[in-house]
Motif scaffolding. Sequence first.
Motif, mmCIF file in Angstrom:
data_model
loop_
_atom_site.group_PDB
_atom_site.id
_atom_site.type_symbol
_atom_site.label_atom_id
_atom_site.label_comp_id
_atom_site.label_asym_id
_atom_site.label_seq_id
_atom_site.Cartn_x
_atom_site.Cartn_y
_atom_site.Cartn_z
ATOM 1 N N SER A 24 0.839 -1.201 0.000
ATOM 2 C CA SER A 24 0.000 0.000 0.000
ATOM 3 C C SER A 24 0.872 1.248 0.000
ATOM 4 O O SER A 24 2.095 1.176 0.153
ATOM 5 C CB SER A 24 -0.905 0.002 1.233
ATOM 6 O OG SER A 24 -0.136 0.284 2.394
ATOM 7 N N VAL A 25 0.240 2.390 -0.107
ATOM 8 C CA VAL A 25 0.957 3.661 -0.077
ATOM 9 C C VAL A 25 1.685 3.850 1.263
ATOM 10 O O VAL A 25 2.666 4.573 1.349
ATOM 11 C CB VAL A 25 -0.006 4.832 -0.417
ATOM 12 C CG1 VAL A 25 -0.962 5.113 0.705
ATOM 13 C CG2 VAL A 25 0.747 6.061 -0.831
ATOM 14 N N LEU A 26 1.217 3.156 2.305
ATOM 15 C CA LEU A 26 1.881 3.213 3.613
ATOM 16 C C LEU A 26 3.058 2.244 3.706
ATOM 17 O O LEU A 26 3.848 2.311 4.637
ATOM 18 C CB LEU A 26 0.881 2.891 4.730
ATOM 19 C CG LEU A 26 -0.310 3.835 4.853
ATOM 20 C CD1 LEU A 26 -1.273 3.343 5.926
ATOM 21 C CD2 LEU A 26 0.137 5.259 5.124
ATOM 22 N N GLY A 27 3.143 1.323 2.745
ATOM 23 C CA GLY A 27 4.205 0.326 2.761
ATOM 24 C C GLY A 27 3.770 -1.007 3.333
ATOM 25 O O GLY A 27 4.572 -1.924 3.449
ATOM 26 N N HIS A 28 2.493 -1.141 3.677
ATOM 27 C CA HIS A 28 1.979 -2.398 4.220
ATOM 28 C C HIS A 28 1.772 -3.408 3.091
ATOM 29 O O HIS A 28 1.276 -3.040 2.021
ATOM 30 C CB HIS A 28 0.637 -2.183 4.927
ATOM 31 C CG HIS A 28 0.728 -1.289 6.111
ATOM 32 N ND1 HIS A 28 -0.373 -0.632 6.613
ATOM 33 C CD2 HIS A 28 1.758 -0.925 6.898
ATOM 34 C CE1 HIS A 28 -0.020 0.088 7.668
ATOM 35 N NE2 HIS A 28 1.278 -0.066 7.855
ATOM 36 N N PRO A 29 2.103 -4.688 3.322
ATOM 37 C CA PRO A 29 1.832 -5.700 2.297
ATOM 38 C C PRO A 29 0.330 -5.843 2.073
ATOM 39 O O PRO A 29 -0.448 -5.846 3.027
ATOM 40 C CB PRO A 29 2.394 -6.987 2.886
ATOM 41 C CG PRO A 29 3.137 -6.622 4.109
ATOM 42 C CD PRO A 29 2.746 -5.244 4.509
ATOM 43 N N VAL A 30 -0.084 -5.943 0.817
ATOM 44 C CA VAL A 30 -1.488 -6.112 0.473
ATOM 45 C C VAL A 30 -1.784 -7.603 0.301
ATOM 46 O O VAL A 30 -2.801 -8.087 0.771
ATOM 47 C CB VAL A 30 -1.842 -5.312 -0.796
ATOM 48 C CG1 VAL A 30 -3.272 -5.558 -1.226
ATOM 49 C CG2 VAL A 30 -1.600 -3.826 -0.553
ATOM 50 N N VAL A 31 -0.916 -8.313 -0.389
ATOM 51 C CA VAL A 31 -0.942 -9.773 -0.497
ATOM 52 C C VAL A 31 0.503 -10.248 -0.428
ATOM 53 O O VAL A 31 1.427 -9.463 -0.630
ATOM 54 C CB VAL A 31 -1.622 -10.286 -1.796
ATOM 55 C CG1 VAL A 31 -3.095 -9.908 -1.841
ATOM 56 C CG2 VAL A 31 -0.914 -9.799 -3.021
ATOM 57 N N ASP A 32 0.683 -11.533 -0.145
ATOM 58 C CA ASP A 32 2.048 -12.059 -0.014
ATOM 59 C C ASP A 32 2.825 -12.032 -1.319
ATOM 60 O O ASP A 32 3.949 -11.572 -1.370
ATOM 61 C CB ASP A 32 2.030 -13.480 0.549
ATOM 62 C CG ASP A 32 1.776 -13.496 2.046
ATOM 63 O OD1 ASP A 32 2.051 -12.480 2.708
ATOM 64 O OD2 ASP A 32 1.311 -14.531 2.547
#
Length: 122
Positions: free
Chosen positions: A34-42
């Motif tokens: 995501s724009v925050l740097g969080h993984p969206v999928v593996d």
Amino acid sequence: MDISTWLTVKRDDNEIVGYLEPLDAAYDKVRPRSVLGHPVVDACDYMDGEELLLERGIGELADHWTLHAEDHRGQVPLAILEVSANGIVVADALLTKALAPTERIIVPWPDVESRLIPCRGA
């Protein structure tokens, strides 16, 4: 974490909607972030990852967040004020909405440690 290999994904209006982190040298497998740097999928292929981020958009920036429970501010609903390479600036969501002075908290960007988590019930 080395983010120099992350590829920026932008909408037609040039707004950044996320990043693709390569999982192999050929970029055949990527981890959409995501724009925050969080993984969206593996993991997924490049085209699927790009499409996923474009469909997902940046709506999460309007959501309320909390800091991870290990932080002393753990349950205060936070609003995202700014996302840049200098950090993710958050502040008390209610005080910000009321335009009242409040402490600004800077979370390093990208938030690969997932210090910011979605606020429950907000």
